[in-house]
Design a protein around this motif. Structure first.
Motif, PDB file in Angstrom:
ATOM      1  N   GLU A 276       0.828  -1.214   0.000  1.00 31.08           N
ATOM      2  CA  GLU A 276       0.000   0.000   0.000  1.00 31.08           C
ATOM      3  C   GLU A 276       0.858   1.257   0.000  1.00 31.08           C
ATOM      4  O   GLU A 276       0.581   2.229  -0.717  1.00 31.08           O
ATOM      5  CB  GLU A 276      -0.934  -0.011   1.205  1.00 31.08           C
ATOM      6  N   VAL A 277       1.924   1.271   0.818  1.00 25.24           N
ATOM      7  CA  VAL A 277       2.853   2.407   0.803  1.00 25.24           C
ATOM      8  C   VAL A 277       3.501   2.512  -0.575  1.00 25.24           C
ATOM      9  O   VAL A 277       3.690   3.617  -1.112  1.00 25.24           O
ATOM     10  CB  VAL A 277       3.925   2.237   1.895  1.00 25.24           C
ATOM     11  N   TRP A 278       3.821   1.391  -1.175  1.00 23.49           N
ATOM     12  CA  TRP A 278       4.481   1.335  -2.482  1.00 23.49           C
ATOM     13  C   TRP A 278       3.628   2.005  -3.557  1.00 23.49           C
ATOM     14  O   TRP A 278       4.091   2.942  -4.235  1.00 23.49           O
ATOM     15  CB  TRP A 278       4.754  -0.131  -2.835  1.00 23.49           C
TER      16      TRP A 278
ATOM     17  N   ARG B 173      10.305   2.109   8.641  1.00 26.06           N
ATOM     18  CA  ARG B 173      11.303   2.954   7.977  1.00 26.06           C
ATOM     19  C   ARG B 173      10.748   3.522   6.670  1.00 26.06           C
ATOM     20  O   ARG B 173      11.095   4.647   6.290  1.00 26.06           O
ATOM     21  CB  ARG B 173      12.595   2.161   7.720  1.00 26.06           C
ATOM     22  N   MET B 174       9.922   2.757   5.975  1.00 24.30           N
ATOM     23  CA  MET B 174       9.278   3.290   4.764  1.00 24.30           C
ATOM     24  C   MET B 174       8.405   4.496   5.112  1.00 24.30           C
ATOM     25  O   MET B 174       8.433   5.533   4.423  1.00 24.30           O
ATOM     26  CB  MET B 174       8.433   2.200   4.089  1.00 24.30           C
ATOM     27  N   LYS B 175       7.646   4.359   6.181  1.00 21.60           N
ATOM     28  CA  LYS B 175       6.763   5.459   6.599  1.00 21.60           C
ATOM     29  C   LYS B 175       7.583   6.667   7.038  1.00 21.60           C
ATOM     30  O   LYS B 175       7.197   7.825   6.776  1.00 21.60           O
ATOM     31  CB  LYS B 175       5.853   4.997   7.728  1.00 21.60           C
TER      32      LYS B 175
ATOM     33  N   ASP C 187      12.825  15.436  11.459  1.00 21.93           N
ATOM     34  CA  ASP C 187      13.365  14.527  12.460  1.00 21.93           C
ATOM     35  C   ASP C 187      12.800  13.108  12.315  1.00 21.93           C
ATOM     36  O   ASP C 187      12.988  12.262  13.200  1.00 21.93           O
ATOM     37  CB  ASP C 187      13.072  15.043  13.873  1.00 21.93           C
ATOM     38  N   ALA C 188      12.116  12.847  11.207  1.00 27.40           N
ATOM     39  CA  ALA C 188      11.443  11.559  11.041  1.00 27.40           C
ATOM     40  C   ALA C 188      12.420  10.382  10.988  1.00 27.40           C
ATOM     41  O   ALA C 188      12.073   9.249  11.384  1.00 27.40           O
ATOM     42  CB  ALA C 188      10.590  11.584   9.768  1.00 27.40           C
ATOM     43  N   LEU C 189      13.628  10.619  10.541  1.00 22.63           N
ATOM     44  CA  LEU C 189      14.614   9.537  10.411  1.00 22.63           C
ATOM     45  C   LEU C 189      15.488   9.353  11.649  1.00 22.63           C
ATOM     46  O   LEU C 189      16.202   8.348  11.766  1.00 22.63           O
ATOM     47  CB  LEU C 189      15.526   9.809   9.211  1.00 22.63           C
ATOM     48  N   ASP C 190      15.415  10.291  12.576  1.00 22.46           N
ATOM     49  CA  ASP C 190      16.343  10.285  13.711  1.00 22.46           C
ATOM     50  C   ASP C 190      16.193   9.102  14.666  1.00 22.46           C
ATOM     51  O   ASP C 190      17.203   8.620  15.192  1.00 22.46           O
ATOM     52  CB  ASP C 190      16.189  11.599  14.498  1.00 22.46           C
TER      53      ASP C 190
ATOM     54  N   ASP D  42       7.511  10.492   5.598  1.00 24.63           N
ATOM     55  CA  ASP D  42       7.378  11.668   6.463  1.00 24.63           C
ATOM     56  C   ASP D  42       8.514  12.658   6.233  1.00 24.63           C
ATOM     57  O   ASP D  42       8.297  13.883   6.217  1.00 24.63           O
ATOM     58  CB  ASP D  42       7.379  11.234   7.938  1.00 24.63           C
ATOM     59  N   TYR D  43       9.714  12.155   6.048  1.00 24.22           N
ATOM     60  CA  TYR D  43      10.865  13.048   5.894  1.00 24.22           C
ATOM     61  C   TYR D  43      10.846  13.751   4.542  1.00 24.22           C
ATOM     62  O   TYR D  43      10.985  14.986   4.469  1.00 24.22           O
ATOM     63  CB  TYR D  43      12.165  12.251   6.060  1.00 24.22           C
ATOM     64  N   TYR D  44      10.696  13.001   3.442  1.00 24.70           N
ATOM     65  CA  TYR D  44      10.828  13.580   2.110  1.00 24.70           C
ATOM     66  C   TYR D  44       9.517  14.145   1.557  1.00 24.70           C
ATOM     67  O   TYR D  44       9.532  15.065   0.733  1.00 24.70           O
ATOM     68  CB  TYR D  44      11.377  12.531   1.132  1.00 24.70           C
ATOM     69  N   VAL D  45       8.393  13.633   1.975  1.00 21.28           N
ATOM     70  CA  VAL D  45       7.109  14.071   1.425  1.00 21.28           C
ATOM     71  C   VAL D  45       6.402  15.043   2.368  1.00 21.28           C
ATOM     72  O   VAL D  45       5.934  16.103   1.948  1.00 21.28           O
ATOM     73  CB  VAL D  45       6.193  12.863   1.133  1.00 21.28           C
ATOM     74  N   ASN D  46       6.350  14.659   3.637  1.00 24.41           N
ATOM     75  CA  ASN D  46       5.608  15.479   4.605  1.00 24.41           C
ATOM     76  C   ASN D  46       6.475  16.523   5.296  1.00 24.41           C
ATOM     77  O   ASN D  46       5.959  17.343   6.076  1.00 24.41           O
ATOM     78  CB  ASN D  46       4.943  14.582   5.656  1.00 24.41           C
ATOM     79  N   GLY D  47       7.790  16.503   5.047  1.00 20.15           N
ATOM     80  CA  GLY D  47       8.665  17.544   5.560  1.00 20.15           C
ATOM     81  C   GLY D  47       9.025  17.438   7.022  1.00 20.15           C
ATOM     82  O   GLY D  47       9.473  18.424   7.629  1.00 20.15           O
TER      83      GLY D  47
END
Length: 444
Positions: free
Chosen positions: A181-183, A419-421, A433-436, A425-430
């Motif tokens: 679904e994320v894909w 990690r996909m989500k 700190d989503a990856l931290d 969040d990091y690249y699409v939703n801006g």
């Protein structure tokens, strides 16, 4: 008395003269008859009356009559001839087998020569080498002639879905439903029209249809005709790696139908349209598991063996493997041969599909092995990014954080879905700190 004797003597002499004449006549007649009979017998019986006739024996070897000595010698001769005949027959059979093998090798060599000549005709006429520094070899093999008879139902779908005879394809069963679904959600967001889900079970087929996602599922009759009975079981119940091995069998049909495929695992987040960043100059164009220029594109690795003295340093060429979960493959003969080789080995060996994929792509020809003659290109590891590059390097570098990859593949980490989500969040939703919260590697 004396006178009387004389008379009688005279009388005898007179009578004797007449008898002698008669006797001579009879002797003459007898001799004549004897001579006559002798001539007759000599004519009719030239060899005489008592001639012994020898026994006659006909030779087996040449059918000429010859005088035999014994029946034992004749039997031994026949047995010897039979043994020689059997030995000659066996030798003749062995020669025929060798001739067949040589004929087959010759036919195979002629086919390779014919294929090479045909390829030259397709690619163009023979040319002279140009000036120094201007010569470049051909890297792009010609595509195969499409064959719709391979899978008519799939061909109809591809005619509607593909753009310029190319599309993204992924395989999925219900075990990866959330990641799927994320894909496809991010594929839709980017605006990529040419993609297809190859559904491996009914649940995924219905899920895609309910979300307006292009999907293909084999019909029951096709499954019944499937020679590999284990195929359907793995398709429905197999995990990520097991399902990954099936794609090499499935991809073959797409290539035979004349379509280039960007094969994608479901643990990938799409941030840009990948078709705008492909070169299309090779049979296989793949993302890398490398994390820098050396590991991604190759380097000279020096092996040190001190006991060799002067020759202690051995130079080796190394490159980190291609990722078999994301690669672009064109419909060429070398590409189809690659799929056949990998699928064949996975059917015979208990091996990891990515390892086999790379071995067949990179191992050179050597005694007892004929390497694959396929051209290949390594994708830009910052555009087609693996999760090691992202979590170990990019997120910690202020300049690299500004880059926008084309895709990010969560291949180095088992906690794929969160990690996909986080990537979204990091690249699409801006969310900066989503990856931290995530460690560089995995917890095990």
């Amino acid at each position: 008395m004396i006178g009387g004797r004389r008379d009688s003597g005279l009388m005898k002499r007179d009578g004797g003269c007449g008898g002698q004449s008669l006797l001579r006549s009879r002797l003459t007649a007898a001799i004549s008859v004897g001579i006559f009979l002798g001539c007759v017998f000599a004519f009719f019986y030239p060899n005489g009356f008592f001639v012994s006739s020898p026994r006659i024996h006909y030779s087996v070897a040449n059918s000429d009559p010859e005088v035999t000595t014994s029946s034992c010698e004749s039997s031994e001769r026949i047995n010897m001839i039979k043994s020689e005949f059997i030995a000659a027959s066996e030798k003749n059979a062995e020669l025929k087998r060798q001739i067949r093998e040589l004929t087959e090798k010759l036919r195979s060599a002629e086919q390779r020569k014919d294929n090479a000549q045909k390829q030259v005709l397709v690619l163009g006429e023979q040319q002279k080498a140009g000036p120094f520094g201007t010569v470049k070899g051909l890297r792009t093999n010609p595509t195969v002639v499409p064959d719709k008879s391979v899978n008519p139902s799939l061909a109809k779908i591809l005619e509607k879905v593909a753009v310029n005879h190319e599309l993204i394809v992924t395989l999925a069963n219900s075990n990866v439903k959330e990641m799927l679904e994320v894909w496809f959600t991010n594929i839709k967001r980017v605006g990529i029209p040419n993609y297809l889900v190859f559904a491996l079970d009914e649940e995924i087929a219905n899920f895609c249809q309910s979300n307006s996602v292009p999907v293909y599922k084999r019909d029951p009759e096709e499954i019944k005709r499937e020679s590999d009975k284990n195929f359907d079981f793995i398709a429905r119940r197999g995990g990520n790696h097991a399902v990954s091995g099936l794609k090499f069998q499935i991809l073959r049909q797409f290539l035979q139908l004349g379509y280039s495929v960007l094969l994608s695992d479901v643990d990938i987040v799409y941030l840009q349209n990948p078709f705008e960043h492909l070169y299309r100059d090779s049979d296989v164009e793949s993302m890398t598991d490398g994390h820098n220029n050396m590991t991604a594109y190759g380097y000279n690795d020096v092996f040190d063996e001190p006991k060799m003295g002067w020759a202690r340093y051995a130079h080796t060429m190394r490159i980190w493997v291609y990722n078999s979960g994301f690669f672009y493959i064109r419909p060429t003969i070398p590409s189809i041969e690659l799929l056949d080789r990998v699928a064949g080995r996975l059917a015979r060996e208990n091996a990891w599909d990515q390892a086999v994929f790379n071995e067949e792509l990179f191992f050179p020809s050597h005694p007892g092995y004929e390497g694959l003659h396929a051209s290949r290109r390594t994708m830009d590891y910052y555009l087609f990014m693996n999760s090691k590059v992202l979590f170990k390097t990019v997120r910690k570098d202020s300049n690299l954080r500004k880059l926008k990859p084309v895709i990010i593949h969560i291949n180095y980490h088992p906690d794929k879905l969160p990690r996909m989500k986080a990537v979204v969040d990091y690249y699409v939703n801006g969310k900066r700190d989503a990856l931290d919260p995530f460690p560089d590697g995995s917890g095990w």
